[in-house]
Design a protein around this motif. Sequence first.
Motif, PDB file in Angstrom:
ATOM      1  N   ILE A 198      32.047 -41.265  47.060  1.00 27.24           N
ATOM      2  CA  ILE A 198      31.147 -41.589  45.949  1.00 27.24           C
ATOM      3  C   ILE A 198      30.205 -40.415  45.740  1.00 27.24           C
ATOM      4  N   VAL A 199      30.211 -39.893  44.513  1.00 18.46           N
ATOM      5  CA  VAL A 199      29.377 -38.742  44.152  1.00 18.46           C
ATOM      6  C   VAL A 199      28.238 -39.221  43.271  1.00 18.46           C
ATOM      7  N   HIS A 200      27.017 -38.865  43.643  1.00 19.12           N
ATOM      8  CA  HIS A 200      25.822 -39.261  42.892  1.00 19.12           C
ATOM      9  C   HIS A 200      25.261 -38.064  42.134  1.00 19.12           C
ATOM     10  N   GLY A 201      24.693 -38.358  40.972  1.00 16.34           N
ATOM     11  CA  GLY A 201      24.092 -37.302  40.169  1.00 16.34           C
ATOM     12  C   GLY A 201      23.694 -37.824  38.803  1.00 16.34           C
ATOM     13  N   ASN A 202      23.571 -36.906  37.846  1.00 22.67           N
ATOM     14  CA  ASN A 202      23.152 -37.251  36.488  1.00 22.67           C
ATOM     15  C   ASN A 202      24.258 -36.918  35.491  1.00 22.67           C
ATOM     16  N   ALA A 203      24.406 -37.764  34.481  1.00 17.64           N
ATOM     17  CA  ALA A 203      25.358 -37.541  33.388  1.00 17.64           C
ATOM     18  C   ALA A 203      26.787 -37.357  33.892  1.00 17.64           C
ATOM     19  N   LEU A 204      27.153 -38.096  34.939  1.00 19.11           N
ATOM     20  CA  LEU A 204      28.476 -37.914  35.538  1.00 19.11           C
ATOM     21  C   LEU A 204      29.589 -38.593  34.737  1.00 19.11           C
ATOM     22  N   ASP A 205      29.230 -39.418  33.769  1.00 14.85           N
ATOM     23  CA  ASP A 205      30.248 -40.040  32.919  1.00 14.85           C
ATOM     24  C   ASP A 205      31.000 -38.997  32.105  1.00 14.85           C
ATOM     25  N   ALA A 206      30.419 -37.826  31.962  1.00 14.61           N
ATOM     26  CA  ALA A 206      31.025 -36.782  31.129  1.00 14.61           C
ATOM     27  C   ALA A 206      32.013 -35.910  31.907  1.00 14.61           C
ATOM     28  N   ILE A 207      32.174 -36.156  33.217  1.00  6.57           N
ATOM     29  CA  ILE A 207      33.081 -35.314  34.003  1.00  6.57           C
ATOM     30  C   ILE A 207      34.530 -35.662  33.654  1.00  6.57           C
ATOM     31  N   PRO A 208      35.336 -34.681  33.270  1.00 10.51           N
ATOM     32  CA  PRO A 208      36.721 -34.953  32.862  1.00 10.51           C
ATOM     33  C   PRO A 208      37.633 -35.175  34.075  1.00 10.51           C
ATOM     34  N   ASP A 209      38.819 -35.721  33.819  1.00  8.93           N
ATOM     35  CA  ASP A 209      39.782 -35.988  34.887  1.00  8.93           C
ATOM     36  C   ASP A 209      40.238 -34.710  35.585  1.00  8.93           C
ATOM     37  N   SER A 210      40.304 -33.627  34.835  1.00 10.36           N
ATOM     38  CA  SER A 210      40.740 -32.369  35.444  1.00 10.36           C
ATOM     39  C   SER A 210      39.780 -31.931  36.543  1.00 10.36           C
ATOM     40  N   TYR A 211      38.478 -32.123  36.332  1.00  8.02           N
ATOM     41  CA  TYR A 211      37.499 -31.745  37.360  1.00  8.02           C
ATOM     42  C   TYR A 211      37.544 -32.723  38.534  1.00  8.02           C
ATOM     43  N   ARG A 212      37.830 -33.997  38.243  1.00 12.70           N
ATOM     44  CA  ARG A 212      38.000 -34.978  39.317  1.00 12.70           C
ATOM     45  C   ARG A 212      39.149 -34.554  40.240  1.00 12.70           C
ATOM     46  N   ARG A 213      40.272 -34.115  39.628  1.00 11.62           N
ATOM     47  CA  ARG A 213      41.404 -33.668  40.432  1.00 11.62           C
ATOM     48  C   ARG A 213      41.053 -32.421  41.240  1.00 11.62           C
ATOM     49  N   TYR A 214      40.239 -31.563  40.656  1.00  7.17           N
ATOM     50  CA  TYR A 214      39.780 -30.370  41.372  1.00  7.17           C
ATOM     51  C   TYR A 214      38.999 -30.769  42.624  1.00  7.17           C
ATOM     52  N   LEU A 215      38.095 -31.736  42.487  1.00  5.42           N
ATOM     53  CA  LEU A 215      37.325 -32.197  43.640  1.00  5.42           C
ATOM     54  C   LEU A 215      38.224 -32.879  44.677  1.00  5.42           C
ATOM     55  N   GLU A 216      39.202 -33.644  44.218  1.00  6.30           N
ATOM     56  CA  GLU A 216      40.130 -34.295  45.152  1.00  6.30           C
ATOM     57  C   GLU A 216      40.825 -33.254  46.020  1.00  6.30           C
ATOM     58  N   THR A 217      41.277 -32.176  45.400  1.00  2.00           N
ATOM     59  CA  THR A 217      41.958 -31.118  46.149  1.00  2.00           C
ATOM     60  C   THR A 217      41.018 -30.475  47.156  1.00  2.00           C
ATOM     61  N   ARG A 218      39.773 -30.242  46.757  1.00  2.00           N
ATOM     62  CA  ARG A 218      38.805 -29.624  47.667  1.00  2.00           C
ATOM     63  C   ARG A 218      38.542 -30.527  48.876  1.00  2.00           C
ATOM     64  N   PHE A 219      38.284 -31.789  48.607  1.00  2.00           N
ATOM     65  CA  PHE A 219      38.004 -32.713  49.708  1.00  2.00           C
ATOM     66  C   PHE A 219      39.234 -32.901  50.602  1.00  2.00           C
ATOM     67  N   ARG A 220      40.407 -32.990  49.991  1.00  2.00           N
ATOM     68  CA  ARG A 220      41.637 -33.211  50.767  1.00  2.00           C
ATOM     69  C   ARG A 220      41.884 -32.043  51.728  1.00  2.00           C
ATOM     70  N   ASN A 221      41.708 -30.825  51.228  1.00  2.00           N
ATOM     71  CA  ASN A 221      41.934 -29.653  52.073  1.00  2.00           C
ATOM     72  C   ASN A 221      40.852 -29.512  53.141  1.00  2.00           C
ATOM     73  N   ALA A 222      39.624 -29.813  52.772  1.00  2.00           N
ATOM     74  CA  ALA A 222      38.512 -29.635  53.713  1.00  2.00           C
ATOM     75  C   ALA A 222      38.573 -30.618  54.869  1.00  2.00           C
ATOM     76  N   PHE A 223      39.054 -31.856  54.606  1.00  2.00           N
ATOM     77  CA  PHE A 223      39.055 -32.891  55.643  1.00  2.00           C
ATOM     78  C   PHE A 223      40.462 -33.257  56.117  1.00  2.00           C
ATOM     79  N   ASP A 224      41.473 -32.460  55.731  1.00  2.00           N
ATOM     80  CA  ASP A 224      42.850 -32.664  56.185  1.00  2.00           C
ATOM     81  C   ASP A 224      43.308 -34.092  55.897  1.00  2.00           C
ATOM     82  N   LEU A 225      43.279 -34.467  54.629  1.00  2.00           N
ATOM     83  CA  LEU A 225      43.623 -35.831  54.214  1.00  2.00           C
ATOM     84  C   LEU A 225      45.020 -35.903  53.620  1.00  2.00           C
ATOM     85  N   GLY A 226      45.950 -35.106  54.139  1.00  2.00           N
ATOM     86  CA  GLY A 226      47.324 -35.173  53.655  1.00  2.00           C
ATOM     87  C   GLY A 226      47.969 -36.501  54.002  1.00  2.00           C
ATOM     88  N   GLY A 227      48.727 -37.046  53.045  1.00  2.00           N
ATOM     89  CA  GLY A 227      49.446 -38.291  53.280  1.00  2.00           C
ATOM     90  C   GLY A 227      48.783 -39.522  52.725  1.00  2.00           C
TER      91      GLY A 227
END
Length: 477
Positions: A428-457
Motif C-alpha cells: 500500500i502506497v500513501h501520498g497525494n493525488a495518487l488516483d492519477a497514477i497510470p497502470d504503466s507506472y504501477r507495473r514499473y513499481l511492481e517490477t522494482r518491488f519484485r526484484n528488490a524483495f525476490d518475489l518471483g513466483g
Amino acid sequence: MPFKPVVALVGRPNVGKSTLFNRLTRSRAALVADFSGLTRDRHYGEGRVGDYPFIAIDTGGFEPVAKDGILLEMARQTKQAIAESDVVIFLVDGRAGVNAHDHEIADLLRKSGQRRIILAVNKAEGMGMAATGDFHELGLGQPRPISAAHGDGIVDLIELALRDLVEPLPEPPDEDEFGDAADAAGLDGDDENAPLPEGKFRALPVDHRIKLAIVGRPNVGKSTLINTLLGEERVIAFDMPGTTRDAIEIDFERDGKRYTLIDTAGLRKRGKVFEAVEKFSVIKTLQAIEACNVVLLMLDAQTEISEQDAHIAGFVLETGRALVVAINKWDGLDADQRERIQREFERKLRFLSFARMHTISALRGAGVKALLKSVNLAHAAAFAKLSTPKLTRELQAAIEQQQPPRKGIFRPKMRYAHQGGQNPPLVIVHGNALDAIPDSYRRYLETRFRNAFDLGGTPLRIEFKSSHNPYAQDKDK
C-alpha cells in the motif's frame, strides 16, 4: 498422536458411499449426485462419531470382475483401500435389494482376510429391519439398516465398527454429531485444513504445509505427476480426458517439506462442459485454486498452448495465487518443436512472466525435483514479510529514477509504502493525488518491488491511497 483406525467404505456404484463419507467427515469433500460411477479415486478424510475418532476412505463403485479400462483402475483403487483399512463397511442399497454385484464384492471381501467387515444397508429410512431381509444371504453377518442422507443408525454403526479398536476420546463433543441433513452437508464441519492421512495411520500437522493445486486442461498428466511424486498409484492416471472428477487432497513429505497435493479435474472450455457432474468438477477445481497456497499449471508440450490454457492462467492470476508452470511430455519433442513451444509460451502467456517455467516428463520423473524447488520459492515469496522502511526506501529510489507522469499541472506525490497483506503480497502506497497514477507506472513499481524483495513466483498487488485534502470542500465552494 493417538491411534486412529482406518474405515474403508466399499460397495457397488450409487449406493451412497460418498454421502456417508461426507456425513462421517462432516464436510462436502466428496461429490454427491444421483449419478452412477461419480467417485473414482480414493478419498481420505478425518471423522469422529460420538467418542470415536477415525480416518474414512471413500472409494469408487466397485466391480471386482472388471477386466480393463477405467473400471479396472477404479477396482484397483478400492482394493488398495481395503488393504489399508482396519474395518470395511460394505454398503448396499436397501431399496434396490441384493444383486449379483453385491455377491461378487462379498466374495472378494471374504477372501481379502479383512478381520472386520460390517454390512450396512443404506437408504433404509422408514423401513427399519425390513430393509435387511434379503442381505442375510451375503453371509457377512447381521446387516445393519442405516440412512446416510438422514443420519439414521450411523452412530451405532461406527461404534460397532470401531469397538475394541480405539480408545474413546476423554470428552464427548458439545453438539450432537448427527442431527438433520444440514449437518451432513458440512455446515458446521471441521476446519478445511484438517490433515489427511499419509500411509496408513500417520497424519501430518496442519502447520508448515504447502497446499499445492495441480491444474490444467484434461489429459495433460496431472494425476501422473502426483503418482510420480508419491511413488505409488495413488490416483487413477488413464489415457482418457475427464478421468479425474473430484479434487483429491493428498499429504506427503519430501526433503523435510510438507505438502498437500490437490489433484483437480481438467478444465474445459465453458461450451464443452455438458454433464452436470462435469460442472460440479469445474467448481471444485476453482475452489481448490482459491483455497491453495501455490498453483502448478500444467501444459501439454505435444499440443498447442490454447486459449483455454490462458483462461486458466488468468483465473489463477485473478485469485492472486503463487504460480509455477510445468510443460509436460517434453521428452517426446525434437529441438524445433521445443523452440516453437517456448515461443508460444512467451507470446500467449507473457502475463505470467513472474512465474517460473519448467519442462518436465511426469511419467519419467524428469525435472520434478527442480519443479518442487520452484514451488517452495513461490510459496516463500507469497508469504514474505516486507518491512515498511525497506519498502519506503525502494519506493523513493524508484521515484528518483523515474517520477510518475503529471496530470495537468499536478504530479502525484508518493510518500511511503507498507505491506497490507500476504498471498499475494499487497503493498500500500500513501501520498497525494495518487488516483492519477497510470497502470504503466504501477507495473514499473511492481517490477522494482519484485526484484528488490525476490518475489518471483507470486503476483504482487499495489494499492494507492491518497491523503484527504482538508481544503477540498472550500475549493469546491
